[in-house]
Write an enzyme that holds these catalytic residues in place. Structure first.
Site, PDB file in Angstrom:
ATOM      1  N   TRP A 265      69.809  80.865  10.735  1.00 13.60           N
ATOM      2  CA  TRP A 265      71.210  81.125  10.360  1.00 13.60           C
ATOM      3  C   TRP A 265      72.086  81.421  11.574  1.00 13.60           C
ATOM      4  O   TRP A 265      73.293  81.492  11.461  1.00 13.60           O
ATOM      5  CB  TRP A 265      71.284  82.296   9.377  1.00 13.60           C
ATOM      6  N   LYS A 266      71.453  81.652  12.714  1.00 14.45           N
ATOM      7  CA  LYS A 266      72.202  82.002  13.940  1.00 14.45           C
ATOM      8  C   LYS A 266      73.132  83.181  13.641  1.00 14.45           C
ATOM      9  O   LYS A 266      72.769  84.059  12.855  1.00 14.45           O
ATOM     10  CB  LYS A 266      72.924  80.762  14.478  1.00 14.45           C
TER      11      LYS A 266
ATOM     12  N   HIS B 153      64.827  80.105  21.655  1.00 15.88           N
ATOM     13  CA  HIS B 153      65.803  79.097  21.232  1.00 15.88           C
ATOM     14  C   HIS B 153      66.680  78.714  22.423  1.00 15.88           C
ATOM     15  O   HIS B 153      66.983  79.550  23.269  1.00 15.88           O
ATOM     16  CB  HIS B 153      66.662  79.661  20.087  1.00 15.88           C
TER      17      HIS B 153
ATOM     18  N   GLU C  35      69.727  78.314  22.699  1.00 16.54           N
ATOM     19  CA  GLU C  35      70.950  79.121  22.844  1.00 16.54           C
ATOM     20  C   GLU C  35      70.624  80.425  23.577  1.00 16.54           C
ATOM     21  O   GLU C  35      71.448  80.925  24.341  1.00 16.54           O
ATOM     22  CB  GLU C  35      71.570  79.373  21.466  1.00 16.54           C
TER      23      GLU C  35
ATOM     24  N   SER D  96      70.380  68.874  14.238  1.00 15.56           N
ATOM     25  CA  SER D  96      71.177  68.088  13.280  1.00 15.56           C
ATOM     26  C   SER D  96      70.349  67.504  12.139  1.00 15.56           C
ATOM     27  O   SER D  96      70.633  66.408  11.647  1.00 15.56           O
ATOM     28  CB  SER D  96      71.969  66.994  14.002  1.00 15.56           C
TER      29      SER D  96
ATOM     30  N   GLY E 247      69.798  74.428  11.531  1.00 11.12           N
ATOM     31  CA  GLY E 247      70.933  75.327  11.699  1.00 11.12           C
ATOM     32  C   GLY E 247      71.962  75.108  10.597  1.00 11.12           C
ATOM     33  O   GLY E 247      71.821  75.601   9.476  1.00 11.12           O
ATOM     34  N   GLY E 248      72.970  74.331  10.904  1.00 12.64           N
ATOM     35  CA  GLY E 248      74.121  74.144  10.010  1.00 12.64           C
ATOM     36  C   GLY E 248      73.772  73.820   8.564  1.00 12.64           C
ATOM     37  O   GLY E 248      74.316  74.430   7.632  1.00 12.64           O
TER      38      GLY E 248
HETATM   39  P1  13P Z   1      71.683  72.342  13.833  1.00  5.73           P
HETATM   40  O1  13P Z   1      70.788  71.999  12.682  1.00  5.73           O
HETATM   41  O2  13P Z   1      72.966  72.976  13.429  1.00  5.73           O
HETATM   42  O3  13P Z   1      71.858  71.167  14.759  1.00  5.73           O
HETATM   43  O4  13P Z   1      70.924  73.474  14.686  1.00  5.73           O
HETATM   44  C1  13P Z   1      69.611  73.267  15.034  1.00  5.73           C
HETATM   45  C2  13P Z   1      69.056  74.528  15.579  1.00  5.73           C
HETATM   46  O5  13P Z   1      69.426  74.974  16.651  1.00  5.73           O
HETATM   47  C3  13P Z   1      68.063  75.246  14.767  1.00  5.73           C
HETATM   48  O6  13P Z   1      67.450  76.258  15.495  1.00  5.73           O
END
Ligand code: 13P
Length: 250
Positions: A10-11, A95, A97, A213, A234-235
């Site tokens: 979920w970040k 991760h 990020e 993605s 993620g999204g």
């Molecule tokens: P997205 O699915 O938004 O591209 O993010 C991938 C991600 O970083 C999952 O850890």
């Protein structure tokens, strides 16, 4: 037999109230799901309340990071033992990020992975190259470096229960997915490296997730690849409808 693990990262999204409502909705939508392990990774504050809601369900809970000490003067940090006590059983480590914005390195990833395993958590260790690295054709070297140095010293029995997520940085949040063939090629490379660094039995057992993605439209083809055993999303994991579709990709 590797059971696919579909994890939502979920970040920095969802307040505790939003997380609780979402967890309750997922619990209903995913009741009775078999043959796949859904996991949600909320921000720290929501880990414990979400784990409480999902207790007894098929949905696992994870944190998005941890520290490598149990306790002490480390302002702002959270230990794997605390995460475990909160009811979570997974933790994302390394991760991109965190590598990009918080100076995570293979050395810190390694300490966190070992501590998480010692606390009884399942680490989801992220590896992957940037766009510049892919264009420079050093993907294999970068991924090998992440695995070799990020996981050095992990005993075989622990490695077998560790999840590795291949997340090409250029595919994260960009809508640009690696093609199933591109992803499969790196996954096969990772599995071969795991066999070389540990052994074939370990390499056969390790769940290799793809991330970057992933969405309901591309998940099936990605999961059809022989070395892709799940997704780190993620999204598309932030909406109940699309997370349900991802989990039910079969
Ligand atoms: P997205 O699915 O938004 O591209 O993010 C991938 C991600 O970083 C999952 O850890």
């Amino acid at each position: 037999m590797r059971i696919p693990v579909i994890a939502g990262n979920w970040k920095l999204n969802k307040t505790v109230a939003e997380a609780l409502a979402f967890a309750n909705e997922l619990k209903t939508r995913l009741a009775g799901v078999t043959g796949v392990v859904p996991v949600v990774c909320p921000p720290f504050l929501a880990v414990q309340p979400v784990a409480q809601v999902l207790r007894g369900s098929a949905i696992g809970v994870g944190a998005q990071d941890c520290f490598w000490e149990t306790s002490g003067a480390f302002t702002g940090e959270v230990s794997p033992e605390m995460i475990k006590e909160s009811g979570a059983t997974y933790v994302i480590i390394g991760h991109s990020e965190r590598r990009q914005f918080f100076r995570e390195t293979n050395a810190t990833v390694n300490k966190k992975v070992k501590k998480a395993l010692a606390a009884g958590l399942t680490p989801i260790v992220c590896v992957g190259e940037t766009l510049a690295e892919r264009e420079a054709e050093v993907t294999d070297q970068v991924v090998n470096d992440h695995i070799t140095n990020g996981l050095v010293g992990v005993p075989a029995a622990d490695m077998a229960r560790t999840i590795v997520a291949y997340e090409p940085v250029w595919a994260i949040g960009t809508g640009k997915t690696a093609t199933p063939q591109q992803a499969q090629a790196v996954h096969a490379f990772i599995r071969a490296r795991l066999a070389a660094l540990w052994n074939n039995a370990v390499a056969d057992q390790v769940i290799l997730q793809y991330g970057g993605s992933v969405n309901p439209g591309n998940v099936k083809e990605l999961m059809a690849q022989p070395d892709i055993d799940g997704a780190l999303v993620g999204g598309a994991a932030l909406k109940a409808d699309s997370f349900e579709q991802l989990v039910k990709f079969k």
